[in-house]
Design a protein around this motif. Structure first.
Motif, mmCIF file in Angstrom:
data_model
loop_
_atom_site.group_PDB
_atom_site.id
_atom_site.type_symbol
_atom_site.label_atom_id
_atom_site.label_comp_id
_atom_site.label_asym_id
_atom_site.label_seq_id
_atom_site.Cartn_x
_atom_site.Cartn_y
_atom_site.Cartn_z
ATOM 1 N N GLN A 1 18.661 -8.710 -25.074
ATOM 2 C CA GLN A 1 18.618 -7.947 -23.836
ATOM 3 C C GLN A 1 17.287 -8.148 -23.108
ATOM 4 O O GLN A 1 17.235 -8.155 -21.870
ATOM 5 N N TYR A 2 16.239 -8.323 -23.854
ATOM 6 C CA TYR A 2 14.932 -8.613 -23.243
ATOM 7 C C TYR A 2 15.011 -9.933 -22.474
ATOM 8 O O TYR A 2 14.499 -10.053 -21.352
ATOM 9 N N MET A 3 15.659 -10.936 -23.060
ATOM 10 C CA MET A 3 15.780 -12.223 -22.394
ATOM 11 C C MET A 3 16.714 -12.150 -21.185
ATOM 12 O O MET A 3 16.528 -12.869 -20.200
ATOM 13 N N LYS B 1 8.555 -1.914 -22.570
ATOM 14 C CA LYS B 1 9.338 -2.354 -21.406
ATOM 15 C C LYS B 1 10.826 -2.411 -21.733
ATOM 16 O O LYS B 1 11.666 -2.057 -20.894
ATOM 17 N N ARG B 2 11.178 -2.861 -22.933
ATOM 18 C CA ARG B 2 12.592 -2.936 -23.318
ATOM 19 C C ARG B 2 13.211 -1.551 -23.375
ATOM 20 O O ARG B 2 14.317 -1.318 -22.881
ATOM 21 N N VAL B 3 12.491 -0.568 -23.957
ATOM 22 C CA VAL B 3 13.011 0.801 -24.044
ATOM 23 C C VAL B 3 13.138 1.398 -22.651
ATOM 24 O O VAL B 3 14.147 2.035 -22.318
ATOM 25 N N ALA B 4 12.134 1.193 -21.806
ATOM 26 C CA ALA B 4 12.145 1.785 -20.466
ATOM 27 C C ALA B 4 13.263 1.218 -19.599
ATOM 28 O O ALA B 4 13.841 1.930 -18.765
ATOM 29 N N SER C 1 20.598 -2.215 -28.199
ATOM 30 C CA SER C 1 19.800 -3.059 -27.317
ATOM 31 C C SER C 1 18.358 -2.592 -27.187
ATOM 32 O O SER C 1 17.553 -3.268 -26.555
ATOM 33 N N CYS C 2 18.025 -1.426 -27.754
ATOM 34 C CA CYS C 2 16.633 -0.979 -27.666
ATOM 35 C C CYS C 2 16.144 -0.468 -29.023
ATOM 36 O O CYS C 2 15.480 -1.201 -29.759
ATOM 37 N N ILE C 3 16.488 0.769 -29.405
ATOM 38 C CA ILE C 3 15.931 1.346 -30.638
ATOM 39 C C ILE C 3 16.965 1.518 -31.744
ATOM 40 O O ILE C 3 16.691 2.129 -32.768
#
Length: 772
Positions: A413-415, A726-729, A739-741
């Protein structure tokens, strides 16, 4: 928007598909590049020039000529250019010329896989045959028949092999190779980027042994490296051989036009942020392409996923009346038998196989013909791997397509949110640690077996301490100023270059009284994949494991038709052995040290095909694996911001959920900054740690002695935290998702939003500087 010129092509039809099109989040058009051509060098042997003319070549690419000039000047060289840019000629031309002009000259070609060795043998043979050149080349690896090996040793001017065979079969038997080592002029190491981490650390020591033996027989060979793009090619090459290397990186080859599509599967659970399976979506993408007559390669992250997706695709096309719509899809992965691998490679080249689902085994430069599309089911682990996989389509000419299908993992998801990282930034750094005490000591043993060590001799570093330890152990003995091997053991056969153990489990099919070997697997993987009652998949067939016999290194399986596959649940215990370095922040404290990691597969899940729902559990009764390694610890020390945030939470369930979430996202995103596979890094947490007596997050190298990943994380921790924040936000979920935590802990009340708490902790890490 995509240029109108693509509208009538297979790419346009793919983008306009009503089921797939809405999930495309980014399209990158990669324009074609013209070739930079230069004339043949004036000192090129006329026989070689005529051979190139017969193959339709009247010029070299600029990087090929630059490599030639540097090699002729006596330099060690590393050539770093993209896939299908003609790197093979960079080493074949100088090597073949030296052999044509010097009757005693020899060369050694090293490739990381047997399949690549076979492929390069075919390419070299075509060059030799085109010019009727008097050059003998032979492949010498584990698949070479015993009857052929003696002839290869005695007559071949070019030996093609892999580091594993060099380590265990050639160097320990160097007295049979006197003529070869005496005339050794060049050592070619292709796909250098594959020699990183544990494997690269081993290979660096194998190179020390190789150069030691070459020197013993009076030769001083030059090295020619070739590599895909990495951030530090010159440094990696120098680390592998212990001396400076000259870089060639200005690519003169043409590049065909390519379109890269970023595809994010649809969300199926908005509250939990769960997306549709990347395995199922990549199957749909590949099916659409194959149905349109587009020859396609699909890359998946694991052996199991490769088998699953290949089976799904063949099920999709199954039709007894028209031979499955004329479409054949094969899985390609480690563990297949040599004849199976070669049959698949041949089928891809001659067109009898239209699609292949592969692990990174086909990421390297094996000739598999002109494929038009490459689909990546999930992030492959590094920028270098991504670019290699993308390059497998459109290798020759014409428009090609790459599709990156994201999973729900934070990395993917970051990518999806930062496609510029893939297109604009350089690849990661490749790290090796040849001085890893476990790896280094093993190769000192091998080197002592091959030749006695003298008191003043260097082997990468001062070896006296290691030799004294081995003397106490009875492995070597000192006589005068030399150390001699004194054990009956044959050290190389017990040392694997690619895993923590050389023990491989042979998988035997016993169906209907058969006794047929269908594959093999290393011992640690076997404990998690082919335990009793596990489902083992092989080329689309399902087998039930009857018995895993670790002592005799055998696994008996029986073919069965089942509606599920299995996945092990692994428990991990951690013991801190040392604290070697620390870095204090006002929000937390980082500690680098040695850890003892004990892991054990205790249960397994039964997961239904296609729906991927959990339909049951089973028990696993196998001994644990233990390793001593390097680790990075994140401590919530007293009065730190991290500790205060934990203390403010109402229950241990909340605190455990916070630690679990931080561990999840740190492990998921760390490979963005390290050129490593996600499986190379372990992560866990403790709410009340036995050693520190406070909450701790752990990350460690999953190899004995470590491979430098934890040391790198110590310096990269700030970047890791920033990317995690940034990924969590940016994640659209409400309270946490894969996709985050990770998914929310059901034991934590729904009104306690752990995602918000995690975001606060990450922000506190970023806001504070170094403490005392």
């Amino acid at each position: 928007m995509l240029s109108p010129k693509y509208a009538s092509t297979f790419i346009g039809k793919f983008l306009q598909d009503p089921d797939l099109g809405p999930n495309i989040v980014h399209i990158e058009q990669i324009p074609p590049v013209e070739a930079s051509l230069v004339s043949f060098p004036p000192d090129l042997d006329p026989r070689l020039a005529n051979t190139l003319h017969k193959r339709g070549l009247y010029h070299l690419y600029s990087h090929q000529r630059q490599a030639w000039d540097l090699i002729q000047e006596g330099n060690d060289v590393v050539v770093v250019t993209p896939t299908s840019s003609g790197k093979t000629l960079c080493f074949n031309l100088p090597v073949v010329q030296s052999i044509l002009q010097d009757p005693g000259a020899r060369a050694l070609y090293l490739f990381p896989t047997k399949a690549l060795s076979q492929d390069q043998q075919a390419e070299l043979n075509s060059l030799i045959e085109a010019g009727s050149l008097n050059v003998d080349a032979a492949t010498y690896d584990g698949d070479t028949p015993q009857s052929v090996r003696g002839t290869a040793r005695d007559k071949a001017r070019i030996i093609i092999t892999n580091p594993d065979m060099l380590h265990s079969g050639v160097l320990p038997n160097h007295t049979k190779w006197i003529k070869f080592f005496s005339g050794l002029k060049y050592i070619v190491i292709d796909e250098m980027h594959a020699y990183r981490g544990v494997f690269g650390s081993h290979v660096a020591n194998v190179m020390r042994r190789l150069m030691r033996i070459a020197s013993f027989y009076g030769s001083n060979p030059k090295f020619i490296f070739c590599s895909a793009t990495i951030a530090n090619p010159r440094e990696l090459a120098a680390a592998l051989i212990g001396r400076p290397v000259t870089l060639v990186s200005d690519n003169g080859a043409p590049r065909a036009e390519k379109v890269l599509v970023f595809y994010n599967p649809p969300v199926v659970d908005i509250v939990q942020g769960i997306r549709k399976s990347s395995a199922l979506e990549s199957r749909s993408v590949a099916a659409l392409l194959l149905k349109a007559g587009i020859r396609t390669i699909l890359f998946a992250r694991s052996r199991l996923r490769v088998e699953l997706i290949a089976a799904y695709l063949n099920d999709y096309f199954r039709n007894a009346f028209n031979k499955n719509n004329g479409i054949c899809v094969e899985p390609y992965r480690s563990g297949l038998l040599p004849n199976e691998r070669r049959a698949i490679e041949k089928g891809l080249r001659d067109g009898t196989i239209q699609g292949v689902v592969s692990t990174n085994a086909l990421e390297l430069g094996i000739d598999i013909g002109g494929l038009d599309a490459a689909v990546m089911a999930g992030w492959p682990g590094s920028m270098a791997s991504f670019r290699q996989q993308l390059g497998r389509a459109g290798r020759r000419q014409g428009l090609s397509l790459g599709v990156f299908v994201a999973s729900s993992a934070p990395m993917d998801q970051y990518m999806m949110e930062h496609p510029e990282r893939i297109m604009g930034e350089s690849s990661e750094f490749a790290r090796i640690d040849p001085e890893n005490p476990y790896i280094y000591a093993d190769h000192v043993k091998c080197a002592a077996f091959e030749l006695p060590f003298s008191r003043s001799e260097k082997f990468g570093q001062d070896i006296s301490a290691v030799l004294e330890f081995l003397q106490e152990d009875g492995t070597v003995r000192q006589t005068g100023d030399k150390w001699y091997w004194s054990s009956d053991a044959y050290p190389a056969e017990k040392i694997s270059l690619r895993s923590a153990t050389a023990d491989n489990i042979v998988i035997i099919d016993t169906t209907r009284g058969a006794n047929t070997v269908i594959g093999e697997m290393d011992r640690p993987s076997a404990k998690e994949l082919i335990f009793d009652d596990a489902v083992y998949m092989h080329r689309g067939r399902q087998y039930c494991v009857l018995k895993l016999d670790l002592e005799n290194k055998l696994c008996q399986v029986e073919e069965k038709e089942l509606n599920y596959y299995t996945d092990a649940v692994v428990k991990t215990d951690i013991k801190v052995l040392s604290e070697d370095e620390s870095l204090a922040y006002t929000s937390c404290k980082l500690v680098l040290g040695d850890l003892l990691i004990r892991s054990q597969a205790e249960k397994f899940k039964k997961i239904r095909f296609h729906t991927h729902e959990n339909i049951g559990y089973g028990e696993i009764y196998l001994p644990p694996e233990e390793i001593q390694t390097r680790g990075l610890m994140v401590l919530a020390f007293q009065q730190s911001g991290f500790a205060r945030k934990l203390e403010s939470l109402p229950t241990d369930f909340h605190r455990a959920a916070l630690l679990s979430s931080l561990s999840y996202i740190f492990k998921s995103l760390a490979p963005v900054f390290l050129l490593c596979d996600p499986s190379d890094l372990g992560a866990s947490w403790r709410l009340r740690d036995d050693h520190f007596q406070i909450p701790v997050l752990y990350m460690w190298d999953k190899y004995p002695g470590g491979t430098g990943l934890s040391e790198a994380l110590l310096s990269l921790f700030g970047q890791l935290v920033d990317s995690s924040a940034k990924r969590v936000a940016s994640c659209a979920c409400v309270s946490g998702c894969p996709s985050c935590i990770g998914l929310p802990d059901p034991q934590v009340p729904a009104d306690a939003n752990i995602k918000i708490i995690v975001a606060g902790v990450l922000d506190s890490f970023l806001e504070t500087g170094h403490g005392a």
